[in-house]
Design a protein around this motif. Structure first.
Motif, short mmCIF file in Angstrom:
data_model
loop_
_atom_site.label_atom_id
_atom_site.label_comp_id
_atom_site.label_asym_id
_atom_site.label_seq_id
_atom_site.Cartn_x
_atom_site.Cartn_y
_atom_site.Cartn_z
N SER A 61 -12.70 16.17 -105.89
CA SER A 61 -13.78 15.19 -106.06
C SER A 61 -13.24 13.79 -106.37
CB SER A 61 -14.75 15.63 -107.15
OG SER A 61 -14.15 15.53 -108.44
N ILE A 62 -11.97 13.70 -106.78
CA ILE A 62 -11.42 12.37 -107.08
C ILE A 62 -10.35 11.94 -106.07
CG2 ILE A 62 -12.00 12.48 -109.54
CD1 ILE A 62 -9.02 13.06 -110.11
N VAL A 80 -8.93 10.14 -102.89
CA VAL A 80 -9.30 8.95 -102.13
C VAL A 80 -8.37 8.82 -100.93
CG1 VAL A 80 -10.27 7.71 -104.11
CG2 VAL A 80 -7.85 7.44 -103.57
N GLN A 136 0.60 12.87 -106.79
CA GLN A 136 -0.40 11.87 -106.43
C GLN A 136 -0.72 11.89 -104.94
OE1 GLN A 136 0.85 7.86 -107.36
NE2 GLN A 136 -1.25 7.19 -107.62
N ILE A 181 -4.57 10.60 -105.35
CA ILE A 181 -5.35 10.43 -106.58
C ILE A 181 -4.92 9.12 -107.22
CG2 ILE A 181 -5.78 11.32 -108.90
CD1 ILE A 181 -5.18 14.10 -107.90
N ASN A 182 -5.90 8.33 -107.60
CA ASN A 182 -5.60 7.12 -108.36
C ASN A 182 -5.42 7.49 -109.83
OD1 ASN A 182 -5.73 5.25 -106.25
ND2 ASN A 182 -7.96 5.17 -106.38
N LYS A 209 -6.19 5.92 -112.48
CA LYS A 209 -7.38 5.66 -113.31
C LYS A 209 -8.39 6.79 -113.18
CE LYS A 209 -9.50 2.75 -109.82
NZ LYS A 209 -10.84 2.87 -109.48
N ASP A 210 -8.49 7.40 -111.99
CA ASP A 210 -9.43 8.51 -111.80
C ASP A 210 -8.94 9.77 -112.52
OD1 ASP A 210 -11.11 6.92 -110.23
OD2 ASP A 210 -10.02 7.44 -108.39
N LYS A 245 -7.13 9.81 -115.14
CA LYS A 245 -7.28 9.55 -116.58
C LYS A 245 -8.69 9.91 -117.06
CE LYS A 245 -6.49 6.02 -120.06
NZ LYS A 245 -6.04 4.66 -120.33
N LEU A 246 -9.68 9.75 -116.20
CA LEU A 246 -11.06 10.06 -116.55
C LEU A 246 -11.44 11.51 -116.29
CD1 LEU A 246 -12.78 6.84 -115.11
CD2 LEU A 246 -12.25 7.35 -117.51
N PHE A 247 -10.58 12.24 -115.59
CA PHE A 247 -10.83 13.64 -115.24
C PHE A 247 -10.79 14.49 -116.50
CE2 PHE A 247 -9.61 17.85 -113.65
CZ PHE A 247 -10.48 18.01 -112.59
#
Length: 115
Positions: A57-58, A60, A5, A67-68, A70-71, A73-75
């Protein structure tokens, strides 16, 4: 599967039973539906140059990137049919093993040259 992370962000690996009950910090624990995704294939994809570029791209954060959950999880990871994922993971694993052997031989050769 574990994904880093913070630090070496996005680096992923599969944890074997040898490491049950181990503990670590700043990682995201993922479980995949093994009927759809071969975990080794997914880890190889995330560790690939293309996967790392997409993961950026994800990211932060300003001073320390991370990496969060939640991000991640959507990747999405492109998924060929499961038998093809198995074959890709098998080929890459075999290649990694050969590279490790070659690196060991190179290391031994360099030691001999120094003597």
């Amino acid at each position: 599967m574990l994904t880093v992370q913070s630090g070496h962000i996005g680096t992923s690996c599969i944890i074997t039973k040898d490491f049950d009950n181990s503990n670590c910090h700043a990682v995201i624990i993922s479980r995949v539906n093994r009927e759809v995704v071969h975990p080794d294939y997914q880890a190889y994809y995330l560790n690939s140059l293309h996967g790392k570029r997409r993961l950026k791209s994800i990211f932060v954060g300003t001073s320390i990137k991370h990496i969060n959950t939640k991000d991640l999880k959507l990747f999405t990871v492109p998924l060929p049919p499961l038998p093809e994922q198995h074959r890709i993971a098998e080929i890459l694993s075999t290649t990694d093993a050969h590279l490790e052997k070659l690196e060991a031989i190179i290391g031994e050769t360099q030691l001999l040259k120094k003597q």
